[in-house]
Design an enzyme around this catalytic site. Structure first.
Site, PDB file in Angstrom:
ATOM      1  N   CYS A  96       0.883  -1.292  -0.097  1.00  0.00           N
ATOM      2  CA  CYS A  96      -0.429  -0.141  -0.008  1.00  0.00           C
ATOM      3  C   CYS A  96       1.420   0.875  -0.179  1.00  0.00           C
ATOM      4  O   CYS A  96       2.182   1.557   0.677  1.00  0.00           O
ATOM      5  CB  CYS A  96      -0.901  -0.135   0.769  1.00  0.00           C
ATOM      6  SG  CYS A  96      -2.076   1.191   1.676  1.00  0.00           S
ATOM      7  N   HIS A 138      -9.082  -3.854  -2.025  1.00  0.00           N
ATOM      8  CA  HIS A 138      -7.961  -3.011  -1.192  1.00  0.00           C
ATOM      9  C   HIS A 138      -8.509  -1.561  -0.705  1.00  0.00           C
ATOM     10  O   HIS A 138      -8.835  -1.051   0.036  1.00  0.00           O
ATOM     11  CB  HIS A 138      -6.534  -3.443  -1.648  1.00  0.00           C
ATOM     12  CG  HIS A 138      -5.357  -2.595  -1.325  1.00  0.00           C
ATOM     13  ND1 HIS A 138      -4.653  -3.148  -0.666  1.00  0.00           N
ATOM     14  CD2 HIS A 138      -5.622  -1.131  -1.489  1.00  0.00           C
ATOM     15  CE1 HIS A 138      -4.259  -2.226  -0.091  1.00  0.00           C
ATOM     16  NE2 HIS A 138      -4.240  -1.039  -0.173  1.00  0.00           N
ATOM     17  N   GLU A 139      -8.674  -1.026  -2.516  1.00  0.00           N
ATOM     18  CA  GLU A 139      -8.985  -0.147  -2.803  1.00  0.00           C
ATOM     19  C   GLU A 139     -10.269   0.349  -1.987  1.00  0.00           C
ATOM     20  O   GLU A 139     -10.623   2.022  -1.301  1.00  0.00           O
ATOM     21  CB  GLU A 139      -9.078   0.694  -4.054  1.00  0.00           C
ATOM     22  CG  GLU A 139      -8.204   0.419  -4.493  1.00  0.00           C
ATOM     23  CD  GLU A 139      -6.904   0.881  -4.228  1.00  0.00           C
ATOM     24  OE1 GLU A 139      -6.340   2.484  -3.307  1.00  0.00           O
ATOM     25  OE2 GLU A 139      -5.346   0.333  -4.051  1.00  0.00           O
ATOM     26  N   HIS A 142      -9.999   1.255   2.015  1.00  0.00           N
ATOM     27  CA  HIS A 142      -9.557   3.333   2.537  1.00  0.00           C
ATOM     28  C   HIS A 142     -10.693   3.560   1.779  1.00  0.00           C
ATOM     29  O   HIS A 142     -10.852   4.516   3.759  1.00  0.00           O
ATOM     30  CB  HIS A 142      -8.709   3.320   1.073  1.00  0.00           C
ATOM     31  CG  HIS A 142      -7.244   2.727   1.063  1.00  0.00           C
ATOM     32  ND1 HIS A 142      -6.463   3.031   2.389  1.00  0.00           N
ATOM     33  CD2 HIS A 142      -6.560   1.814  -0.086  1.00  0.00           C
ATOM     34  CE1 HIS A 142      -5.168   2.452   1.641  1.00  0.00           C
ATOM     35  NE2 HIS A 142      -5.323   1.893   0.881  1.00  0.00           N
TER      36      HIS A 142
HETATM   37 NI    NI Z   1      -3.487   1.130  -0.208  1.00  0.00          NI
END
Ligand code: NI
Length: 173
Positions: A96, A138-139, A142
């Site tokens: 990341c 993953h994104e 966030h």
């Molecule tokens: Ni990330």
């Protein structure tokens, strides 16, 4: 990692096609390119809005950043919603841009359907697997204040990229 803005719930976008969104996306694209990432979420540049970008092109050749990854179309995804297609979970390594230099083994749904809007407000609706599905999960994490180290189930599988993969040219996200 450590910045409180990375731990907050991001806000839904309601104004598509405006200057504010256009400017945000330009900043995000510049940042992702400069850092050689596969994706970026707005909270990673301090903006608490539900916007992510991702994309991996041009696999193969010496310049490839993710030699084992599928090609993922360059995408702007706003107000995303993810639905797992089944219960299959697979572990794979992630990095990341907000957690530089580290890699961790993270369980993710193998196949997901994701829905949302592009920068003009047009609907996006895709069902994807593998690396593409991993990048989106993953994104989108966030946007809910979740960083991948929070999802590592065995912290022995967390470490410095250069130590774990000394021969790899893989970048951070
Ligand atoms: Ni990330």
């Amino acid at each position: 990692m450590g910045d409180a803005r990375l731990l907050q719930m991001a806000e839904t976008i309601s104004d598509f096609g405006g200057d504010e969104l256009r400017s945000l996306l330009a900043d995000m694209r510049d940042t992702m390119q400069a850092l050689n990432g596969a994706g970026l979420a707005a909270p990673q540049i301090g903006v608490g809005l539900r916007v992510v970008i991702f994309g991996v092109q041009d696999q193969g050749g010496g310049a490839s950043r993710y030699p084992d990854a599928d090609t993922v179309p360059e995408t702007v995804l706003i107000n995303p919603f993810i639905t797992p297609v089944d219960d299959e979970i697979i572990d794979d390594w992630e990095g990341c841009l907000s957690v530089p230099g580290l890699r961790g083994l993270v369980p993710r749904y193998s196949t997901i359907r994701y829905q949302g809007f592009d920068e003009y407000g047009a609907l996006i609706d895709r069902t994807v697997s593998g690396f593409h599905a991993r990048v989106v999960q993953h994104e989108c994490d966030h946007l809910d204040g979740i960083l991948y180290p929070m999802r590592i189930t065995d912290l022995r599988n967390f470490g410095y990229k250069d130590v774990l993969f000394p021969d790899s040219s893989q970048q951070d996200e």
